[in-house]
Design a protein around this motif. Structure first.
Motif, PDB file in Angstrom:
ATOM      1  N   GLY A  73       0.783  -1.226   0.000  1.00 13.52           N
ATOM      2  CA  GLY A  73       0.000   0.000   0.000  1.00 13.52           C
ATOM      3  C   GLY A  73       0.817   1.279   0.000  1.00 13.52           C
ATOM      4  N   PHE A  74       2.138   1.184  -0.137  1.00 13.17           N
ATOM      5  CA  PHE A  74       2.960   2.394  -0.153  1.00 13.17           C
ATOM      6  C   PHE A  74       2.735   3.138  -1.462  1.00 13.17           C
ATOM      7  CE2 PHE A  74       7.001   4.643  -0.991  1.00 13.17           C
ATOM      8  CZ  PHE A  74       7.034   5.451   0.138  1.00 13.17           C
ATOM      9  N   THR A  75       2.393   4.404  -1.376  1.00 12.89           N
ATOM     10  CA  THR A  75       2.058   5.183  -2.567  1.00 12.89           C
ATOM     11  C   THR A  75       3.117   6.235  -2.902  1.00 12.89           C
ATOM     12  OG1 THR A  75       0.762   6.738  -1.214  1.00 12.89           O
ATOM     13  CG2 THR A  75      -0.416   4.871  -2.210  1.00 12.89           C
ATOM     14  N   GLY A  76       4.178   6.276  -2.114  1.00 13.95           N
ATOM     15  CA  GLY A  76       5.228   7.255  -2.366  1.00 13.95           C
ATOM     16  C   GLY A  76       6.153   6.832  -3.490  1.00 13.95           C
ATOM     17  N   LYS A  77       7.202   7.609  -3.673  1.00 16.43           N
ATOM     18  CA  LYS A  77       8.170   7.346  -4.724  1.00 16.43           C
ATOM     19  C   LYS A  77       9.053   6.160  -4.354  1.00 16.43           C
ATOM     20  CE  LYS A  77      12.045   9.413  -7.247  1.00 16.43           C
ATOM     21  NZ  LYS A  77      12.919  10.619  -7.404  1.00 16.43           N
ATOM     22  N   ILE A  78       9.173   5.191  -5.266  1.00 19.80           N
ATOM     23  CA  ILE A  78      10.068   4.045  -5.074  1.00 19.80           C
ATOM     24  C   ILE A  78      10.999   3.945  -6.277  1.00 19.80           C
ATOM     25  CG2 ILE A  78      10.300   1.549  -4.815  1.00 19.80           C
ATOM     26  CD1 ILE A  78       7.637   1.417  -3.509  1.00 19.80           C
ATOM     27  N   SER A  79      12.292   3.893  -6.000  1.00 15.52           N
ATOM     28  CA  SER A  79      13.288   3.603  -7.031  1.00 15.52           C
ATOM     29  C   SER A  79      14.106   2.427  -6.532  1.00 15.52           C
ATOM     30  CB  SER A  79      14.176   4.826  -7.293  1.00 15.52           C
ATOM     31  OG  SER A  79      14.844   5.215  -6.093  1.00 15.52           O
ATOM     32  N   GLY A  80      15.042   1.968  -7.337  1.00 15.10           N
ATOM     33  CA  GLY A  80      15.803   0.814  -6.885  1.00 15.10           C
ATOM     34  C   GLY A  80      17.093   0.616  -7.650  1.00 15.10           C
TER      35      GLY A  80
END
Length: 281
Positions: A73-80
């Protein structure tokens, strides 16, 4: 604190607990999240074919964990980032651009590519930002934030971090100063009441200086002072049983000694009574 949280992932149960903790905190603070998977090349052939296959596997792991993060449910910015290399070196480099590094706690190196367990201790010693190590059985306790106090500059950084954390969460801050009389085997009978009182007075002064100014900065923050006659690691671990968070400082020494944590921060990371954050001096 917002900024960027760097979270180590390897698909294991332990790292997913840490991932959930990091995502929850990032969501509360409005922080961006960067996932990092490192395929350890220590035991890999140096041939191009083997390294290419390892890189592909690392990218697949990163993609799977990114999808899992979204499922929480995380809606923030995700990079990897998915890399092949030495885990500690890769973590150290990536931590240069992070505000918090989050790692899970493994009991050992059972999983290929895992950089947890004792490696979490090494990561905490070399990282350029605060490091959070999350126990496998972590649950949100919402009880207290505990911080170790010893009068050093490192502990002042830890107190500032812990106070902001406790204020943000609306939890009491428990400042713990542990001390022991000088230990000279066979000569305990030489301890005087004056010596013990001077040790206690020094402890009270250090903890008073450590928390000075917090009441005006955080007027609603409840501060509890605990001066304990016990070894520091034992005192902190006991105080942190059932706590929401334990914060300890690292002196961040230079040269080859930067690979070593102090005995207190090392000890609490081994015991890990709750989520532990090691701050930088």
């Amino acid at each position: 604190m917002s900024g960027t949280y760097l979270i180590g992932v390897d698909g294991s149960e332990q790292s997913r607990v840490a991932l959930a903790w990091g995502l929850a905190r990032a969501g509360e603070r409005g922080a961006a999240v960067e996932l990092l998977h490192v395929a350890d090349d220590s035991f890999l052939s140096e041939s191009v074919a083997f390294l290419s296959e390892a890189q592909q596997a690392s990218e697949q792991m990163l993609a799977a964990e990114t999808e899992y993060a979204r499922s929480l449910g995380f809606t923030g910015k995700i990079s990897g980032s998915a890399v092949v290399g030495h885990p500690i070196a890769e973590i150290e480099e990536a931590s240069r651009h992070a505000d918090l590094l989050v790692l899970g706690a493994h009991g050992g190196g059972r999983l290929a590519g895992s950089f947890f367990g004792t490696r979490a201790v090494k990561a905490a010693a070399t990282a350029h930002c605060p490091v959070a190590v999350i126990p496998k059985d972590d649950v949100r306790r919402d009880s207290t934030v505990v911080v170790g106090v010893d009068g050093s500059d490192a502990s002042k950084k830890a107190i500032a971090f812990a106070a902001e954390e406790a204020s943000f969460r609306g939890l009491p801050l428990v400042a713990v100063y542990a001390w022991m009389p000088p230990l000279t085997p066979g000569l305990e009978y030489l301890w005087s009441e004056e010596l013990v009182e001077s040790q206690r007075a020094a402890a009270e002064e250090a903890i008073a200086i450590g928390v000075a100014g917090l009441a005006s900065r955080y007027p609603d923050l409840e501060i509890r002072r605990e001066i304990v006659q016990a070894p520091p690691v034992a005192a902190l671990v006991q105080a942190a049983e059932g706590a929401d968070l334990l914060v300890v400082g690292s002196r961040g020494r230079g040269g080859i000694s930067r690979l070593l944590l102090g005995s207190v921060s090392h000890g609490v990371l081994q015991a890990l009574p709750c989520p532990v954050i090691v701050t930088r001096a």
